[in-house]
Design an enzyme around this catalytic site. Structure first.
Site, short mmCIF file in Angstrom:
data_model
loop_
_atom_site.label_atom_id
_atom_site.label_comp_id
_atom_site.label_asym_id
_atom_site.label_seq_id
_atom_site.Cartn_x
_atom_site.Cartn_y
_atom_site.Cartn_z
N HIS A 1 -12.98 11.83 -22.12
CA HIS A 1 -12.30 10.53 -22.09
C HIS A 1 -10.93 10.61 -21.42
O HIS A 1 -10.35 9.57 -21.09
CB HIS A 1 -12.09 9.98 -23.51
CG HIS A 1 -13.35 9.63 -24.22
ND1 HIS A 1 -14.28 8.76 -23.69
CD2 HIS A 1 -13.85 10.01 -25.42
CE1 HIS A 1 -15.29 8.65 -24.54
NE2 HIS A 1 -15.06 9.39 -25.60
N ASP B 1 -22.77 13.39 -24.30
CA ASP B 1 -21.99 12.89 -25.44
C ASP B 1 -22.38 11.41 -25.64
O ASP B 1 -22.69 10.73 -24.67
CB ASP B 1 -20.50 13.01 -25.11
CG ASP B 1 -19.59 12.63 -26.26
OD1 ASP B 1 -19.04 13.53 -26.91
OD2 ASP B 1 -19.43 11.41 -26.50
N HIS C 1 -20.68 8.96 -26.16
CA HIS C 1 -19.74 8.02 -25.54
C HIS C 1 -19.75 8.19 -24.01
O HIS C 1 -20.02 9.28 -23.51
CB HIS C 1 -18.32 8.27 -26.04
CG HIS C 1 -18.17 8.15 -27.53
ND1 HIS C 1 -18.19 9.22 -28.38
CD2 HIS C 1 -18.01 7.05 -28.31
CE1 HIS C 1 -18.04 8.80 -29.62
NE2 HIS C 1 -17.94 7.49 -29.62
N ASP D 1 -22.52 14.13 -30.56
CA ASP D 1 -22.36 12.97 -31.43
C ASP D 1 -23.50 11.96 -31.24
O ASP D 1 -23.48 10.89 -31.85
CB ASP D 1 -20.99 12.30 -31.26
CG ASP D 1 -20.53 12.23 -29.82
OD1 ASP D 1 -21.35 12.48 -28.91
OD2 ASP D 1 -19.35 11.90 -29.60
N1 Q9C Z 1 -12.47 1.50 -33.44
C1 Q9C Z 1 -15.38 11.86 -28.27
O1 Q9C Z 1 -16.47 11.84 -28.80
N2 Q9C Z 1 -13.17 5.87 -31.64
N3 Q9C Z 1 -14.48 10.89 -28.48
C2 Q9C Z 1 -12.19 4.85 -31.81
C3 Q9C Z 1 -11.87 2.55 -32.66
C4 Q9C Z 1 -12.83 6.85 -30.69
C5 Q9C Z 1 -14.78 9.77 -29.33
C6 Q9C Z 1 -12.74 3.78 -32.71
C7 Q9C Z 1 -14.01 7.73 -30.41
C8 Q9C Z 1 -13.65 8.83 -29.44
C9 Q9C Z 1 -14.96 12.98 -27.41
ZN ZN Z 2 -18.25 11.24 -28.06
#
Ligand code: Q9C
Ligand code: ZN
Length: 703
Positions: A149, A189, A191, A282
């Site tokens: 990210h 991943d 995301h 994840d």
């Molecule tokens: N409602 C990785 O898996 N979540 N990053 C924020 C806000 C952030 C995940 C939720 C998730 C980041 C590397």
């Molecule tokens: Zn992730």
């Protein structure tokens, strides 16, 4: 060549040399005051313990972490960002560290962050170099903080430096001697790898492939650029591939289908010199953030399929993954694959979702001019399964899915499996499912419902992707309330219901300032089980010219069409599907007061279990039986916590009438707009002035 020589001489081929990088120093990055956080040091330790216990670590070449040179990080990050990440852990930042973290999206820092960040980036360089040089056949770098990210000038989403991007650039730019000219990055991943995508967007030397939850734009990082339309630019056109899931229930069969019909044919044509995997875990079964259900065997199979390219030169770099058992088991399965262990691949659920097939077709269509192999015919009559139902199996337990024992988790639950999980009221629901399906004669309760029997057969497709529900002919009032009281949804409000006291009128009855009539309230008056805000890529507009409740002025609607230039606020309440129906009845003024003062709600739900299925696979359901009501269109905006996000708005036909001027667009009345502003302010989304601007802009912008 080595294998051929071994075969010729009759000797056993040497075991593959697999690098395994683990270093306790990357556990230094942690939350400043020891607060709980999913991205915590235990992740690395849990994986390492498992690999050691299984005798895997001793079969690998174990490597220590190495800090990256700033000059190598500079290939993808700005000097300012590198300097901040270098200094953030120093004394001078003790008083400002937390505030600086707040300035980024989903980031924390402590005294150990700088060292961990440089080690993570350097470690991926280290193993990539060794694999590229042939010293190792493949490698796993257990690194944190994760990377994908991180943007060129900003930390984001638990990531400080983009470790994989740094390593890819190192191979391409710093090491011509290793002859790495083409790199495939596979980001599995859950995301979207937004940072990596941007860093190679115009670079044809790097083919970036990301498969991720998208949920029509509502899943983190919720930027429209995770959609399949983002294919790269300039010389890099066609070298950026996004596979965006529509919902959060995908598992082995869905990923394998994407591998077989998108990734592998393209990898064959691209012919990479090395593969870097942004290996977040994840999307694993049991992950508290992802919701998907890849099993360790599933990961093993996906990885095995990649080993067929680049002479098996595969480097895995850890990204996300937040269930300790899931990540430990998944990495362990991957390590065994790299070590050459044989696997029995017998995934229990072999059918991909209908939505997966739709996504695959969409992606292939988008990319076939760049990758002609994608024009080939897809197999016909693939057995598919319809979208899952959303029933909270154990309504009284907490939502902490990360404490669950992964070994005990069922396989990706199919719609009917879930019915079997709920123990009370079971026969009632089965009866109801049968009744519910009167016009879908073949629906049954065995676990092999196929697409031919899916409930969407009973509804008519419309050209905007929504469908028209048939008029209901049966009376289920004696069962539906109890059945739907066990199913949870997120009701998303974008209008006055964003102000919680106003929304509660629909649950508890009554009215708040500015309303001229009272609400009836729901049968079940229990308060929402959660509240959460999000942005969605749909246009907010104000139409109609007056309402019985708010007087003169327009009221809020959401155009159900997706438009990534729009960012509308929604406030979501976690309520039961029974309550959602009662809200829907009230919003559409379908409740009567009889003489004896009793409120008469309609005696069948507008949204039952079968409607839920068709909403999640068709994105929207226009309720034919109430087609003349203003809010007769129930739209699926994505998922949160594995539950669907539903809103109610006008049908697409009304959007068209508003566009043509047949229906008026009108700014909201003072009291109505004050309610919206209170909602946004009390929900801590905007301050008063920003909220007023947001409403005024939406009213002025129209459609
Ligand atoms: N409602 C990785 O898996 N979540 N990053 C924020 C806000 C952030 C995940 C939720 C998730 C980041 C590397
Ligand atoms: Zn992730």
């Amino acid at each position: 060549m080595a294998a051929a020589a071994a075969a010729a001489s009759g000797s056993v081929p040497a075991a593959p040399r697999v690098g395994l990088l683990y270093d306790n120093r990357m556990c230094a990055h942690a939350t400043p005051d020891g607060e709980d956080h999913p991205e915590n040091p235990e992740r690395l330790r849990a994986i390492w313990r498992k690999l050691a216990a299984e005798g895997i670590a001793s079969r690998c070449q174990v490597l220590e972490a190495k800090e990256a040179n700033e000059s190598h990080i500079a290939s993808v990050h700005t000097q300012d960002h590198i300097k901040l990440m270098r200094d953030i852990s120093s004394k001078e930042y003790d008083s400002s560290r937390d505030d600086i973290a707040k300035g980024f999206n989903s980031i924390y820092f402590n005294e150990g962050s700088s060292e961990s960040a440089f080690l993570a980036a350097g470690s991926v360089i280290e193993v990539s170099e060794k694999v590229a040089a042939g010293e190792l056949n493949s490698a796993i770098a257990l690194v944190r903080p994760p990377g994908h990210h991180a943007e060129h000038d900003a930390a984001m989403g638990f990531c400080l430096f983009n470790n994989v991007a740094v390593a890819a650039n190192y191979l391409l730019n710093e090491r011509p001697d290793l002859c790495i000219k083409k790199i495939l990055i596979v980001d599995w991943d859950v995301h979207h790898g937004n940072g990596t995508q941007k860093m190679f967007y115009d670079d044809p030397r790097v083919l970036f492939f990301s498969v991720h939850r998208f949920d029509f734009g509502s899943f983190y990082p919720s930027q429209g650029d995770a959609s399949h339309c983002f294919i790269g630019e300039g010389a890099g056109q066609g070298y950026n591939i996004n596979v965006p899931w529509e919902h959060g229930k995908c598992g082995d069969a869905d990923y394998v289908a994407v591998w077989d019909h998108i990734l592998l044919p393209i990898a064959e044509a691209f012919d990479p010199d090395i593969i870097l995997v942004s290996a977040g875990f994840d999307a694993a079964l049991g992950d508290p953030l992802g919701g998907c259900c890849i099993t360790p065997n599933g990961y093993a199979l996906l990885l095995t399929k990649l080993l067929g390219f680049a002479n098996g030169r595969v480097v895995m770099a850890l990204e996300g993954g937040y269930n300790l058992k899931s990540i430990a088991n998944s990495v362990c399965a991957c390590a065994k694959v790299l070590l050459g262990d044989k696997f029995a691949f017998n995934a229990r659920e072999k059918r991909p979702f209908e939505s997966t097939w739709r996504v695959i077709k969409m992606v292939r269509d988008e990319l076939k001019t760049y990758w002609p192999v994608l024009s080939s015919k897809l197999p016909k009559n693939v057995p598919l399964r319809s979208a899952p139902l959303y029933i909270e199996p154990y309504a009284s337990s907490g939502s902490e899915s990360d404490v669950e024992d992964v070994d005990e988790l069922p396989d990706a639950v199919s719609s009917v499996d879930i019915v079997q999980v709920v123990d009370d009221g079971l026969s009632e629901r089965i009866t109801m499912l049968k009744l519910d399906q009167d016009n879908v004669a073949t629906k049954n309760t065995s676990s092999c419902t196929t697409v031919e029997q899916s409930p969407t057969d009973s509804v008519q497709a419309q050209n905007d992707g929504s469908v028209v529900a048939p008029t209901r002919i049966y009376d289920l009032s004696f069962t539906w309330r109890s059945a739907l009281s066990k199913v949870y949804v997120w009701y998303a409000s974008f209008g006055s219901n964003m102000w919680t006291p106003r929304f509660l009128c629909y649950i508890e009855g009554g009215k708040v300032d500015g309303m001229s009539i009272s609400c009836f309230g729901s049968h079940d008056t229990s308060p929402p089980r959660g509240t959460m805000w999000k942005n969605v890529p749909h246009r907010l507009f104000f139409g109609r010219s007056s309402t019985p409740c708010w007087g003169t002025g327009g009221v809020a609607f959401l155009n159900p069409e997706i438009n990534y230039n729009d960012k509308s606020y929604i406030c979501m309440y976690k309520i039961t599907l029974e309550q959602f129906n009662d809200v829907l009845f009230q919003e559409n003024r379908l409740v009567d007061s009889s003489e004896d003062g009793k409120n008469e709600f309609p005696d069948s739900p507008l949204i039952g279990l079968s409607e839920m299925e068709s909403i999640s696979s068709n994105k929207a359901l226009h309720l034919e039986s109430i087609k003349d009501s203003w809010y007769s269109n129930v739209v699926h905006l994505g998922e949160e916590d594995g539950l669907p996000i539903l809103t109610m708005t006008c049908p697409s036909t009304d959007v068209a009438r508003h566009k043509s001027g047949e229906l008026p667009l009108a700014p909201p009345s003072e009291t109505y707009s004050a309610t919206l502003i209170k909602g946004l302010v009390e929900g801590k989304q905007l301050d008063t002035k920003e909220a007023a601007n947001y409403i005024n802009d939406a009213a002025a912008r129209g459609l």
